[in-house]
Enzyme design. Structure first.
Site, PDB file in Angstrom:
ATOM      1  CB  SER A 136      47.326  41.892  48.985  1.00 46.61           C
ATOM      2  OG  SER A 136      48.379  41.383  49.756  1.00 46.61           O
TER       3      SER A 136
ATOM      4  N   GLY B 229      21.231  64.607  31.024  1.00 46.61           N
ATOM      5  CA  GLY B 229      20.395  65.788  31.264  1.00 46.61           C
ATOM      6  C   GLY B 229      19.751  65.763  32.639  1.00 46.61           C
TER       7      GLY B 229
ATOM      8  N   GLY C 189      40.177  47.569  42.410  1.00 43.63           N
ATOM      9  CA  GLY C 189      38.873  47.387  41.769  1.00 43.63           C
ATOM     10  C   GLY C 189      39.045  47.077  40.289  1.00 43.63           C
TER      11      GLY C 189
ATOM     12  NE  ARG D 253      34.675  48.690  40.644  1.00 43.52           N
ATOM     13  CZ  ARG D 253      34.871  48.055  41.800  1.00 43.52           C
ATOM     14  NH1 ARG D 253      34.797  46.747  41.867  1.00 43.52           N
ATOM     15  NH2 ARG D 253      35.153  48.731  42.881  1.00 43.52           N
TER      16      ARG D 253
ATOM     17  NE  ARG E  98      35.442  53.510  47.410  1.00 42.30           N
ATOM     18  CZ  ARG E  98      36.522  52.740  47.510  1.00 42.30           C
ATOM     19  NH1 ARG E  98      37.064  52.523  48.676  1.00 42.30           N
ATOM     20  NH2 ARG E  98      37.060  52.202  46.439  1.00 42.30           N
TER      21      ARG E  98
ATOM     22  CB  THR F   3      40.253  53.096  38.521  1.00 42.37           C
ATOM     23  OG1 THR F   3      39.111  53.585  39.246  1.00 42.37           O
ATOM     24  CG2 THR F   3      41.109  54.291  38.161  1.00 42.37           C
TER      25      THR F   3
ATOM     26  CB  VAL G 277      51.381  44.069  29.127  1.00 43.64           C
ATOM     27  CG1 VAL G 277      52.627  43.523  29.820  1.00 43.64           C
ATOM     28  CG2 VAL G 277      50.992  45.432  29.704  1.00 43.64           C
TER      29      VAL G 277
HETATM   30  P1  ADP Z   1      42.955  50.589  43.762  1.00 39.27           P
HETATM   31  O1  ADP Z   1      44.233  50.246  43.111  1.00 39.27           O
HETATM   32  O2  ADP Z   1      41.774  50.289  42.884  1.00 39.27           O
HETATM   33  O3  ADP Z   1      42.948  51.993  44.324  1.00 39.27           O
HETATM   34  P2  ADP Z   1      43.200  49.498  46.506  1.00 39.27           P
HETATM   35  O4  ADP Z   1      43.260  50.846  47.136  1.00 39.27           O
HETATM   36  O5  ADP Z   1      42.335  48.473  47.127  1.00 39.27           O
HETATM   37  O6  ADP Z   1      42.733  49.564  44.974  1.00 39.27           O
HETATM   38  O7  ADP Z   1      44.685  48.932  46.449  1.00 39.27           O
HETATM   39  C1  ADP Z   1      44.959  47.664  45.899  1.00 39.27           C
HETATM   40  C2  ADP Z   1      46.077  46.988  46.646  1.00 39.27           C
HETATM   41  O8  ADP Z   1      47.271  47.787  46.556  1.00 39.27           O
HETATM   42  C3  ADP Z   1      45.868  46.816  48.147  1.00 39.27           C
HETATM   43  O9  ADP Z   1      45.114  45.687  48.468  1.00 39.27           O
HETATM   44  C4  ADP Z   1      47.301  46.676  48.648  1.00 39.27           C
HETATM   45  O10 ADP Z   1      47.772  45.354  48.476  1.00 39.27           O
HETATM   46  C5  ADP Z   1      48.072  47.596  47.719  1.00 39.27           C
HETATM   47  N1  ADP Z   1      48.306  48.887  48.395  1.00 39.27           N
HETATM   48  C6  ADP Z   1      47.423  49.875  48.640  1.00 39.27           C
HETATM   49  N2  ADP Z   1      47.969  50.886  49.340  1.00 39.27           N
HETATM   50  C7  ADP Z   1      49.248  50.515  49.592  1.00 39.27           C
HETATM   51  C8  ADP Z   1      50.352  51.100  50.276  1.00 39.27           C
HETATM   52  N3  ADP Z   1      50.251  52.287  50.888  1.00 39.27           N
HETATM   53  N4  ADP Z   1      51.523  50.416  50.304  1.00 39.27           N
HETATM   54  C9  ADP Z   1      51.643  49.224  49.703  1.00 39.27           C
HETATM   55  N5  ADP Z   1      50.643  48.608  49.045  1.00 39.27           N
HETATM   56  C10 ADP Z   1      49.471  49.235  48.976  1.00 39.27           C
END
Ligand code: ADP
Length: 319
Positions: free
Chosen positions: A73, A185, A11, A252, A171, A125, A23
């Site tokens: 992804s 408040g 997000g 956001r 969430r 986030t 960076v």
């Molecule tokens: P956030 O980083 O905001 O919590 P997400 O939970 O959607 O967002 O995670 C972002 C991306 O990180 C996912 O789309 C995925 O590509 C990668 N990701 C999430 N969990 C895993 C995991 N257990 N192993 C590898 N990559 C992960």
């Protein structure tokens, strides 16, 4: 280390751009080349990688969203996806990666580090739900967006003598609802960590009604349930004119607050220093206004806690 990569993932959050800028500029200041990876881990798999220049991050410190785009992804969760990502980075000569995102993104960063490719996480986030840092990049801006919106809702709530349920993001974490509730408040705050019984929300509204109070604001974190459903139930139980506002994605966006820009600059720059010192599998954070770093796996195994004293305080102040 001569070449590093940077991506934003999960997000989006206001201040991600300021972190990317820090960076790129800190790395270049130290003679290191930086490659921007577009569309998060998806871009890493597809080789959507471009060399950044000093000017690539000009005029972005004040911009919300992320110039590197973000994506989710599913493929990256697989072994093949991760291996392809590493191969792509190696083909560009990239030796380390900085991941700006939330806990899902850190899972990915941790997997790459396990496979021998050093990654550093920078917490970005609006949820403020990452252990090992007092604040995440974007939280302060989102909080101020909610506070401003609820101030406006309060004006109309007062004029029309209505009860308002305002649904905010969160969430699994109630920080945004809790902080906004205290700052606005609100009469009641309903968060996943302490889903105050519906009974007590109703009782409080009825007590207020008996005292002659004619308008109320209830802040609900989305993870607890639907604001619309809560609104209906409240109207049924109290006969008060009740309206619902779901703030949604406006939380956001927007230009990052001064605090988020400073935080992003400090945490982004620290991530580069960590890579240069030969670290991998770390996360940067801020604790008591000192920039710190923690083991990424430790952070992923820990739980974030909301400050329950603030919850109690809000209850006391909104009797
Ligand atoms: P956030 O980083 O905001 O919590 P997400 O939970 O959607 O967002 O995670 C972002 C991306 O990180 C996912 O789309 C995925 O590509 C990668 N990701 C999430 N969990 C895993 C995991 N257990 N192993 C590898 N990559 C992960």
């Amino acid at each position: 280390m001569k070449k590093i990569g940077v991506l934003t993932s999960g997000g989006d959050a206001p201040g991600m751009n300021a972190a990317v800028r820090a960076v790129v500029r800190n790395a270049m200041y130290q003679g290191i080349e930086v490659f921007g990876v577009y569309n998060g881990y998806e871009g890493l798999i597809q080789g959507n990688i471009k060399k950044m220049e000093l000017g690539s991050v000009g005029d972005i410190i004040q911009r919300g969203g992320t110039i590197l785009y973000s994506a989710r992804s599913p493929e990256f969760k697989t072994d093949e996806g991760q291996n392809k990502a590493i191969e792509n980075m190696k083909s560009f000569g990239i030796e380390g990666l900085i991941v700006i995102g939330g806990d899902g993104s850190f899972q990915g960063a941790s997997k790459l580090t396990e496979k021998g490719f050093p990654c550093i996480g920078v917490p970005g986030t609006i949820d403020n739900d990452i252990p090992g840092t007092d604040y995440t990049i974007g939280f302060d801006t989102a909080l101020n967006t909610v506070v401003t919106a609820v101030d406006k809702i309060r004006d109309t709530a007062t004029s029309h003598e209505r009860t308002y349920v305002v649904e905010v993001m969160g969430r699994d974490a109630g920080d945004l609802a809790l902080w906004a509730g205290l700052a606005n408040g609100a009469e009641s705050i309903i968060i996943p960590e302490r889903a105050e019984g519906f009974e007590s929300v109703i009782n409080k509204l009825k007590r207020g009604q008996a005292r002659g109070k004619k308008h109320s604001i209830i802040i609900l974190a989305e993870g607890v349930g639907s604001g619309v459903e809560y609104g209906k139930k409240i109207e049924e139980e109290t006969q008060m004119d009740t309206r619902v506002t779901v703030l949604g994605h406006i939380q956001r966006g927007g230009s990052p607050s001064g605090y988020d820009r400073v935080l992003a600059s400090r945490l982004g720059a620290k991530a580069v220093d960590l890579l240069i010192e030969g670290n991998g599998g770390r996360m940067t954070g801020i604790e008591n206004n000192v920039v710190v770093d923690h083991d990424l796996l430790d952070i992923l195994n820990k739980k974030h806690y909301v400050n329950m004293n603030m919850y109690e305080l809000s209850n006391q102040l909104s009797i």
